[in-house]
Motif scaffolding. Structure first.
Motif, PDB file in Angstrom:
ATOM      1  N   PHE A 269       0.702  -1.052   0.333  1.00 22.73           N
ATOM      2  CA  PHE A 269      -0.131   0.378  -0.366  1.00 22.73           C
ATOM      3  C   PHE A 269       1.554   1.243  -0.081  1.00 22.73           C
ATOM      4  O   PHE A 269       2.033   0.857   0.315  1.00 22.73           O
ATOM      5  N   ALA A 270       0.347   2.501   0.272  1.00 19.70           N
ATOM      6  CA  ALA A 270       1.026   3.530  -0.632  1.00 19.70           C
ATOM      7  C   ALA A 270       1.899   4.159   1.125  1.00 19.70           C
ATOM      8  O   ALA A 270       0.176   3.526   1.355  1.00 19.70           O
ATOM      9  N   GLN A 271       2.171   5.314   1.439  1.00 22.26           N
ATOM     10  CA  GLN A 271       2.476   5.272   3.207  1.00 22.26           C
ATOM     11  C   GLN A 271       1.358   5.708   3.181  1.00 22.26           C
ATOM     12  O   GLN A 271       0.711   5.209   4.799  1.00 22.26           O
ATOM     13  N   LYS A 272       0.525   6.396   3.098  1.00 22.34           N
ATOM     14  CA  LYS A 272      -0.167   6.971   3.499  1.00 22.34           C
ATOM     15  C   LYS A 272      -2.153   6.275   3.876  1.00 22.34           C
ATOM     16  O   LYS A 272      -2.273   6.386   4.545  1.00 22.34           O
ATOM     17  N   ALA A 273      -1.178   4.529   2.653  1.00 16.57           N
ATOM     18  CA  ALA A 273      -2.590   3.853   3.250  1.00 16.57           C
ATOM     19  C   ALA A 273      -2.236   3.463   4.866  1.00 16.57           C
ATOM     20  O   ALA A 273      -2.658   2.901   5.402  1.00 16.57           O
ATOM     21  N   VAL A 274      -0.685   2.951   4.658  1.00 18.64           N
ATOM     22  CA  VAL A 274      -0.428   2.242   5.535  1.00 18.64           C
ATOM     23  C   VAL A 274      -0.944   3.003   7.226  1.00 18.64           C
ATOM     24  O   VAL A 274      -0.992   2.366   8.102  1.00 18.64           O
ATOM     25  N   ASP A 275      -0.567   4.117   7.095  1.00 19.89           N
ATOM     26  CA  ASP A 275      -0.402   5.180   8.682  1.00 19.89           C
ATOM     27  C   ASP A 275      -2.376   5.031   8.877  1.00 19.89           C
ATOM     28  O   ASP A 275      -2.469   5.551   9.956  1.00 19.89           O
ATOM     29  N   GLY A 276      -2.725   5.182   7.534  1.00 20.98           N
ATOM     30  CA  GLY A 276      -3.993   5.398   8.267  1.00 20.98           C
ATOM     31  C   GLY A 276      -4.881   3.565   8.667  1.00 20.98           C
ATOM     32  O   GLY A 276      -5.219   3.774   9.388  1.00 20.98           O
ATOM     33  N   ILE A 277      -4.441   2.125   8.157  1.00 21.55           N
ATOM     34  CA  ILE A 277      -4.463   1.727   8.894  1.00 21.55           C
ATOM     35  C   ILE A 277      -4.306   1.932  10.350  1.00 21.55           C
ATOM     36  O   ILE A 277      -4.933   0.984  10.616  1.00 21.55           O
ATOM     37  N   ARG A 278      -2.814   1.595  10.359  1.00 23.00           N
ATOM     38  CA  ARG A 278      -2.459   1.525  11.795  1.00 23.00           C
ATOM     39  C   ARG A 278      -3.244   2.562  12.135  1.00 23.00           C
ATOM     40  O   ARG A 278      -3.243   2.502  13.885  1.00 23.00           O
ATOM     41  N   ARG A 279      -3.739   3.563  12.468  1.00 30.12           N
ATOM     42  CA  ARG A 279      -3.901   4.661  13.022  1.00 30.12           C
ATOM     43  C   ARG A 279      -5.780   4.085  13.196  1.00 30.12           C
ATOM     44  O   ARG A 279      -6.381   3.984  14.679  1.00 30.12           O
ATOM     45  N   ILE A 280      -6.052   3.395  12.758  1.00 28.85           N
ATOM     46  CA  ILE A 280      -7.596   2.678  12.690  1.00 28.85           C
ATOM     47  C   ILE A 280      -7.925   1.264  13.756  1.00 28.85           C
ATOM     48  O   ILE A 280      -8.470   1.378  14.668  1.00 28.85           O
ATOM     49  N   VAL A 281      -6.443   0.793  13.330  1.00 25.33           N
ATOM     50  CA  VAL A 281      -6.128  -0.239  14.082  1.00 25.33           C
ATOM     51  C   VAL A 281      -5.958   0.151  15.864  1.00 25.33           C
ATOM     52  O   VAL A 281      -6.359  -0.728  16.537  1.00 25.33           O
ATOM     53  N   GLU A 282      -4.945   0.962  15.670  1.00 25.23           N
ATOM     54  CA  GLU A 282      -4.465   1.107  17.164  1.00 25.23           C
ATOM     55  C   GLU A 282      -5.157   2.007  17.918  1.00 25.23           C
ATOM     56  O   GLU A 282      -5.411   1.492  18.734  1.00 25.23           O
ATOM     57  N   GLU A 283      -6.653   3.199  17.320  1.00 20.71           N
ATOM     58  CA  GLU A 283      -7.212   3.225  17.886  1.00 20.71           C
ATOM     59  C   GLU A 283      -7.726   2.321  18.870  1.00 20.71           C
ATOM     60  O   GLU A 283      -9.027   2.346  20.024  1.00 20.71           O
TER      61      GLU A 283
END
Length: 307
Positions: free
Chosen positions: A11-25
């Motif tokens: 994935f693009a880094q922006k997508a990875v960062d967004g996924i991480r935020r959703i999962v970790e929140e």
């Protein structure tokens, strides 16, 4: 809960960062396996995960067996034939896709391929316009609808066939004419945009007879799956009809031979590009993450494909 993103094609880094935020929140752990080159790396990575997000990566019975805690697999995209549904179902694993998230990207590519082949692949010489031509849509789902709407906006007459849609109003709302059979669709389409999935019923179903029935100068546009094409039939039709063209986002198994024999009449993207936009990348990744969190929090299985 541990969620793994396993993407040979990241994935693009922006997508990875967004996924991480959703999962970790949500209170879960995120792990990342990108650009892996050996199946053994994937087998090792899934050993302790509860959820898996993939793109075109293959989740085989072997991968499922190596993941004793796995509860859900989400394919970030519409197609899911890269997941062994039988093996997942036998283990009670939920498999989901993210329908609609890549649709606009694929639809834009389909239109771009039509223009590209009509203009002689952007090499010198007189080409053709797509305005005024008849565009046939084979399967009127998320992507098919968008291709039809874009074709209408460019002045094309649009017809469609989808045996699973019973209401004429679905087509009429877009100004699209519904035809009664797949044979009628191909016989009338100057451009045929293919959007059927690869299933037992559709594999190898697009072949010699349908292609030979198409109007003079017609083009088959495949942004679906290569498995739905009867490649021997395609080769034969292209040999017998010097006016036919074939453009695809999924190179045929005989693509090198097609390129050598038919030159500018055929084209395959170097690598599957349908979902390769920043927007689709982000949309599908975030949707996958949200579906996993919703599944664990509420049990929502709305997009499950192995019911």
């Amino acid at each position: 809960m541990k969620v793994l993103i396993a993407t040979e094609k990241p994935f693009a880094q922006k997508a990875v960062d967004g996924i991480r935020r959703i999962v970790e929140e949500a209170g879960y752990e995120l792990a990342l396996l990108e650009k892996y080159t050996d199946k053994a790396q994937l087998l090792e990575a899934v050993a302790d995960v509860d959820a898996l997000i993939i793109r075109s990566d293959k989740v085989t019975a072997e991968v499922i067996a190596a993941a004793p805690q796995l509860k859900i697999v989400v394919r970030a995209g519409a197609g899911y034939d890269n997941v062994d549904l039988a093996a997942a179902t036998a283990r009670g694993i939920v498999v989901m896709n993210t329908p609609g998230q890549n649709s606009n990207a694929v639809a834009e590519l389909a239109i771009a391929l039509m223009i590209y082949i009509s203009r002689n692949r952007f090499t010198p010489g007189t080409g053709h316009e797509i305005m005024g031509k008849t565009l046939g849509i084979h399967a009127y789902g998320n992507v098919g609808k968008l291709v039809g709407r874009k074709g209408k906006a460019m002045g094309m007459e649009v017809i469609a066939y989808d045996p699973f849609i019973k209401e004429d109003a679905v087509f009429e709302a877009d100004g699209v004419k519904r035809v009664g059979s797949v044979e009628e669709l191909y016989a009338k389409a100057d451009f045929l945009s293919l959007h059927i999935p690869a299933t037992e019923q559709t594999r190898g179903s697009i072949g010699y007879e349908l292609l030979m029935s198409m109007p003079k100068g017609a083009t088959l546009v495949n942004t679906a799956r290569k498995e739905v094409i009867d490649e021997a039939g395609l080769m034969r039709a292209l040999e017998e009809r010097e006016d036919l063209k074939y453009v695809t986002d999924i190179a045929a198994g005989i693509q090198a031979e097609l390129d050598e024999k038919f030159g500018k009449r055929v084209f395959a993207t170097p690598k599957k590009m349908g979902a390769e936009t920043a927007e689709a990348n982000l949309n599908a990744g975030l949707a996958a993450a949200r579906q996993i969190v919703d599944f664990f929090k509420t049990g929502n299985t709305r997009f499950q494909v192995n019911k």
